[in-house]
Design a protein around this motif. Structure first.
Motif: not given
Length: 202
Positions: A33-42, A60-63
């Motif tokens: 998970s974490g943050q990408s240039s497009a926003g949070p990712v799952q 994918l993670l649920p959140q």
């Protein structure tokens, strides 16, 4: 001085605030998970070798989770993800188990919950017995895979002063102890937790 240059493949997308853990049996690392240039990712990325591209798991993670902790569970041969920060809802107390086999990948939300929601905890596996220690907030918590499902989590020590987040942690095999480095609110502090005695030293 010697230096070694690798033809390292870049991640397929920018990542920050991710958790990461390695399966020592397979040699595969997971960027969670974490943050990408497009926003949070799952997504969870699988890293197998320095000269091969990282690939996402099929699940994918649920959140989305920023500042979570992850560690290898020897008994389940899986990666366990603890806590983190969900940008849509704040700090979380969830625990997820990530399994990745040749037959496929899966993510399980475990019935146990952290005692309090935690952003920026640290997690380390004790290689002697497979227990995972999670340090964050005011507590050190034990995840014991040998216990029945639903009963694997317990608080085992208090962190002096409390409020711990974003620290680094490593297992010291010579002392059979968990070392916790820096973090907030005391970024220069080094803390040692010895599970065999339950003692916390600063």
């Amino acid at each position: 001085a010697q230096s070694v240059a690798y033809d390292m493949q870049a991640l397929p997308e920018p990542r920050s605030a991710s958790a990461a853990a390695r399966n020592p049996r397979t040699g595969i690392s997971y960027i969670i998970s974490g943050q990408s240039s497009a926003g949070p990712v799952q997504t969870i990325l699988r890293f197998t070798a320095t000269d091969a591209p990282s690939t996402p798991l099929s699940v994918l993670l649920p959140q989305p989770l920023l500042y979570a902790a992850a560690a290898y569970d020897q008994q389940q041969d899986a990666i366990v993800v603890f806590g983190g920060y969900d940008p849509t809802g704040g700090d979380v107390d969830t625990i997820y188990t990530v399994r990745d086999t040749p037959q496929g990948s899966s993510i399980t939300l475990e019935p146990e919950r952290l005692p309090t929601p935690l952003s920026g905890p640290a997690a380390v596996t004790d290689p002697r017995n497979g227990k995972i220690y999670i340090a964050g907030g005011s507590q050190i918590i034990e995840w014991n895979p040998s216990q029945p499902r639903g009963s694997r989590l317990r608080s085992i020590a208090q962190i002096p002063g409390g409020g711990l987040s974003n620290a680094g942690a490593a297992w010291n095999s010579h002392e059979h102890a968990l070392y916790i480095f820096g973090g907030q609110p005391n970024p220069q502090q080094i803390m040692r937790f010895t599970p065999d005695t339950g003692q916390v030293d600063i």
